[in-house]
Design an enzyme around this catalytic site. Structure first.
Site, PDB file in Angstrom:
ATOM      1  N   ASN A  21     -10.672   5.997   2.910  1.00  0.00           N
ATOM      2  CA  ASN A  21     -11.168   6.919   3.225  1.00  0.00           C
ATOM      3  C   ASN A  21     -11.223   8.129   2.079  1.00  0.00           C
ATOM      4  O   ASN A  21     -10.172   8.348   1.473  1.00  0.00           O
ATOM      5  CB  ASN A  21     -10.185   7.634   4.409  1.00  0.00           C
ATOM      6  CG  ASN A  21     -10.531   9.037   4.680  1.00  0.00           C
ATOM      7  OD1 ASN A  21     -11.267   9.711   4.424  1.00  0.00           O
ATOM      8  ND2 ASN A  21      -9.925   9.494   5.729  1.00  0.00           N
ATOM      9  N   HIS A  64     -18.032  10.235   8.945  1.00  0.00           N
ATOM     10  CA  HIS A  64     -17.029  10.099   7.708  1.00  0.00           C
ATOM     11  C   HIS A  64     -16.132   9.027   8.042  1.00  0.00           C
ATOM     12  O   HIS A  64     -15.879   8.817   9.295  1.00  0.00           O
ATOM     13  CB  HIS A  64     -16.112  11.446   8.176  1.00  0.00           C
ATOM     14  CG  HIS A  64     -14.924  11.226   7.602  1.00  0.00           C
ATOM     15  ND1 HIS A  64     -14.599  11.144   6.037  1.00  0.00           N
ATOM     16  CD2 HIS A  64     -13.639  11.567   8.047  1.00  0.00           C
ATOM     17  CE1 HIS A  64     -13.517  11.198   5.691  1.00  0.00           C
ATOM     18  NE2 HIS A  64     -12.767  11.509   6.829  1.00  0.00           N
ATOM     19  N   CYS A  99     -12.048  16.423   5.342  1.00  0.00           N
ATOM     20  CA  CYS A  99     -12.777  15.465   5.588  1.00  0.00           C
ATOM     21  C   CYS A  99     -14.335  15.747   6.061  1.00  0.00           C
ATOM     22  O   CYS A  99     -15.304  15.107   6.061  1.00  0.00           O
ATOM     23  CB  CYS A  99     -12.099  14.530   6.809  1.00  0.00           C
ATOM     24  SG  CYS A  99     -10.765  13.855   6.302  1.00  0.00           S
TER      25      CYS A  99
HETATM   26  N1  ACO Z   1       2.264  -0.050   6.946  1.00  0.00           N
HETATM   27  C1  ACO Z   1       3.167  -0.890   8.144  1.00  0.00           C
HETATM   28  N2  ACO Z   1       3.444  -0.017   9.030  1.00  0.00           N
HETATM   29  C2  ACO Z   1       3.340   1.054   8.951  1.00  0.00           C
HETATM   30  C3  ACO Z   1       2.404   1.675   8.147  1.00  0.00           C
HETATM   31  C4  ACO Z   1       1.999   1.067   7.069  1.00  0.00           C
HETATM   32  N3  ACO Z   1       1.194   1.495   6.132  1.00  0.00           N
HETATM   33  N4  ACO Z   1       2.223   3.177   8.333  1.00  0.00           N
HETATM   34  C5  ACO Z   1       3.047   3.409   9.484  1.00  0.00           C
HETATM   35  N5  ACO Z   1       3.687   2.108   9.884  1.00  0.00           N
HETATM   36  C6  ACO Z   1       4.538   1.845  10.815  1.00  0.00           C
HETATM   37  C7  ACO Z   1       5.183   3.122  11.413  1.00  0.00           C
HETATM   38  O1  ACO Z   1       6.421   3.417  10.547  1.00  0.00           O
HETATM   39  C8  ACO Z   1       5.487   2.843  13.025  1.00  0.00           C
HETATM   40  O2  ACO Z   1       6.544   2.180  12.874  1.00  0.00           O
HETATM   41  P1  ACO Z   1       7.784   2.163  14.212  1.00  0.00           P
HETATM   42  O3  ACO Z   1       6.983   1.908  15.447  1.00  0.00           O
HETATM   43  O4  ACO Z   1       8.659   1.166  13.833  1.00  0.00           O
HETATM   44  O5  ACO Z   1       8.102   3.482  14.120  1.00  0.00           O
HETATM   45  C9  ACO Z   1       4.385   2.055  13.307  1.00  0.00           C
HETATM   46  O6  ACO Z   1       3.769   1.625  11.929  1.00  0.00           O
HETATM   47  C10 ACO Z   1       3.117   2.726  14.062  1.00  0.00           C
HETATM   48  O7  ACO Z   1       3.054   4.018  13.774  1.00  0.00           O
HETATM   49  P2  ACO Z   1       2.080   4.752  14.175  1.00  0.00           P
HETATM   50  O8  ACO Z   1       1.604   6.021  13.181  1.00  0.00           O
HETATM   51  O9  ACO Z   1       2.240   5.021  15.671  1.00  0.00           O
HETATM   52  O10 ACO Z   1       0.650   3.996  13.915  1.00  0.00           O
HETATM   53  P3  ACO Z   1      -0.548   3.961  14.548  1.00  0.00           P
HETATM   54  O11 ACO Z   1      -0.961   2.816  15.264  1.00  0.00           O
HETATM   55  O12 ACO Z   1      -1.071   5.155  15.165  1.00  0.00           O
HETATM   56  O13 ACO Z   1      -1.507   3.980  13.112  1.00  0.00           O
HETATM   57  C11 ACO Z   1      -2.834   5.184  11.660  1.00  0.00           C
HETATM   58  C12 ACO Z   1      -1.638   4.804  12.203  1.00  0.00           C
HETATM   59  C13 ACO Z   1      -3.516   4.355  11.248  1.00  0.00           C
HETATM   60  C14 ACO Z   1      -2.850   6.356  10.725  1.00  0.00           C
HETATM   61  C15 ACO Z   1      -3.536   6.005  13.003  1.00  0.00           C
HETATM   62  O14 ACO Z   1      -2.756   6.732  13.877  1.00  0.00           O
HETATM   63  C16 ACO Z   1      -4.887   6.667  12.850  1.00  0.00           C
HETATM   64  O15 ACO Z   1      -5.902   5.895  12.531  1.00  0.00           O
HETATM   65  N6  ACO Z   1      -4.941   7.787  13.134  1.00  0.00           N
HETATM   66  C17 ACO Z   1      -6.095   8.394  12.892  1.00  0.00           C
HETATM   67  C18 ACO Z   1      -5.932   9.353  11.817  1.00  0.00           C
HETATM   68  C19 ACO Z   1      -6.927   9.068  10.624  1.00  0.00           C
HETATM   69  O16 ACO Z   1      -7.761   8.246  10.855  1.00  0.00           O
HETATM   70  N7  ACO Z   1      -6.828   9.706   9.374  1.00  0.00           N
HETATM   71  C20 ACO Z   1      -7.559   9.700   8.344  1.00  0.00           C
HETATM   72  C21 ACO Z   1      -7.375  10.434   7.384  1.00  0.00           C
HETATM   73  S1  ACO Z   1      -7.728  11.959   8.058  1.00  0.00           S
HETATM   74  C22 ACO Z   1      -9.308  12.153   8.464  1.00  0.00           C
HETATM   75  O17 ACO Z   1      -9.930  11.544   7.536  1.00  0.00           O
HETATM   76  C23 ACO Z   1      -9.690  13.122   9.312  1.00  0.00           C
END
Ligand code: ACO
Length: 349
Positions: free
Chosen positions: A306, A276, A114
């Site tokens: 992304n 980013h 990234c």
């Molecule tokens: N659709 C529906 N439910 C989902 C999905 C989806 N696509 N993905 C995960 N879930 C569920 C999980 O299974 C989990 O279910 P559970 O509670 O029954 O176990 C629940 O949603 C919560 O999961 P988390 O991973 O805790 O969700 P969170 O609220 O943290 O959101 C996300 C996930 C969006 C990835 C978040 O953590 C985030 O934005 N993290 C930052 C990472 C990022 O931005 N990465 C981008 C790529 S890397 C980069 O560019 C640096």
């Protein structure tokens, strides 16, 4: 004083629009979940067989080169950032050199995910400042859609990523105060495995298990890429989303402030922050932390998802095309991603 200026900028996104609703065909997810957590409404996917990371880079580069008023034969050096190369090796830099019929110039591939584009820009900036090269093509391009787990197992990662490319031509300028003022690069390898694609690779993580203790070299060699890896989904990116989020919201503001302080400037001086496009929630958090207005931050993750190394040049290109980046503006580029690596660049347009 010689500084690097962006003499031309271009972007390319594939035609195919994939909405959140479209992803329901493959996995258990919802438009509401994706929008609420990431801000993403749709993304683009490259043509299955006719588009690659390199072909998209060619499209973006053609525009950047034309806007710089030069030809591909004028380019002296390529710096290509991607995490989704056409081949495991060689890198995309040489494929771009070939596709654009450039001279036998140097082509360097940057693997910083990234933050790849900002790292690539920083490398190119050093060559310009030292007078080594006059026209450097800096590219970020990704074809994520070919390497994602489209089952429910991979939904936390797959819904986030999209395809596209962005490119700039860097040239030297002696115009007072204009150009790249400074770049700032960081890493912390302690978290390398929490946002990573492990295979194929030489890490041997799986092979440390007891059951493989008696394997000879030939058997181990075959495990570089195995059926088991495919069956277990270990060939797809892995991400501990919440852990990435927590670190990103600290490091983004930190590296932006570092760039500002290095130039005796403050957040109020920024005309346009191009973060980013990792996640809209991260960008909003950074905006709030720095006290920036909506007019000072550009986001387009809603439309493209992304696009990793391509996200900063695509966003910068769109901001410029929309007239939101004008001559004399102070522009800050900032990125955080896998590694972890993070970086910023401050430039006077
Ligand atoms: N659709 C529906 N439910 C989902 C999905 C989806 N696509 N993905 C995960 N879930 C569920 C999980 O299974 C989990 O279910 P559970 O509670 O029954 O176990 C629940 O949603 C919560 O999961 P988390 O991973 O805790 O969700 P969170 O609220 O943290 O959101 C996300 C996930 C969006 C990835 C978040 O953590 C985030 O934005 N993290 C930052 C990472 C990022 O931005 N990465 C981008 C790529 S890397 C980069 O560019 C640096």
């Amino acid at each position: 004083m010689i500084r690097s200026v962006i003499a031309g900028i271009g972007m390319y996104v594939p035609e195919q629009v994939v909405t959140n609703q479209d992803l329901l065909k493959y996995m258990d997810t919802s438009d509401a979940w994706i929008q609420e957590r990431t801000g993403i409404q749709e993304r683009r996917y490259a043509h299955r067989t006719q588009e690659t990371t390199t072909t998209m880079a060619v499209e973006a580069s053609r525009i950047a080169i034309e806007r710089a008023g030069i030809t591909p034969q004028d380019i002296d050096f390529i710096v290509f950032a991607t995490l989704s190369p056409d081949y495991y090796f060689p890198g995309c830099g040489v494929l771009l050199q070939r596709a654009m019929k450039m001279r036998e110039i140097g082509a360097l591939d940057v693997r910083n995910q990234c933050s790849g584009f900002v790292y690539a820009l920083s490398v190119a900036d050093q060559f310009i400042r030292t007078g080594t090269y006059k026209n450097i093509l800096v590219v970020g391009s990704e074809k994520h859609s070919f390497g994602l787990d489209f089952t429910t197992r991979g939904r936390n990662v797959s819904v986030i990523f999209g395809d596209g490319a962005g490119a700039v031509v860097l040239q030297p300028s002696t115009e007072e105060g204009r150009g790249i003022l400074s770049t700032h690069l960081h890493s912390d390898g302690d978290s390398a495995e929490i946002l990573a694609m492990y295979n194929p690779g030489t890490h041997a993580n799986h092979w440390k298990e007891e059951k493989y203790a008696d394997f000879d070299d030939a058997e181990i060699g075959q495990m570089f890429f195995s059926h088991a890896m495919i069956d277990n989904g270990q060939i797809y990116p892995y991400m501990d989303g919440p852990a990435v989020f927590k670190k990103a919201v600290i490091k983004f503001p930190e590296v932006i402030m570092e760039a500002l302080q290095a130039n005796n400037l403050g957040p109020a001086d920024i005309n346009m922050l191009i973060p980013h496009q990792a996640n809209l929630r991260i960008a909003q958090f950074v905006q709030q932390k720095l006290g920036l207005g909506d007019h000072q931050v550009y986001n387009n993750i809603q439309r493209y998802g992304n696009t990793t190394a391509a996200s900063v040049p695509i966003a910068l290109c769109e901001a410029w095309q929309e007239g939101r980046v004008k001559p004399g503006d102070l522009v800050c580029l900032a990125a955080f991603g896998s590694g972890f690596t993070w970086a910023s660049a401050l430039l006077r347009w």
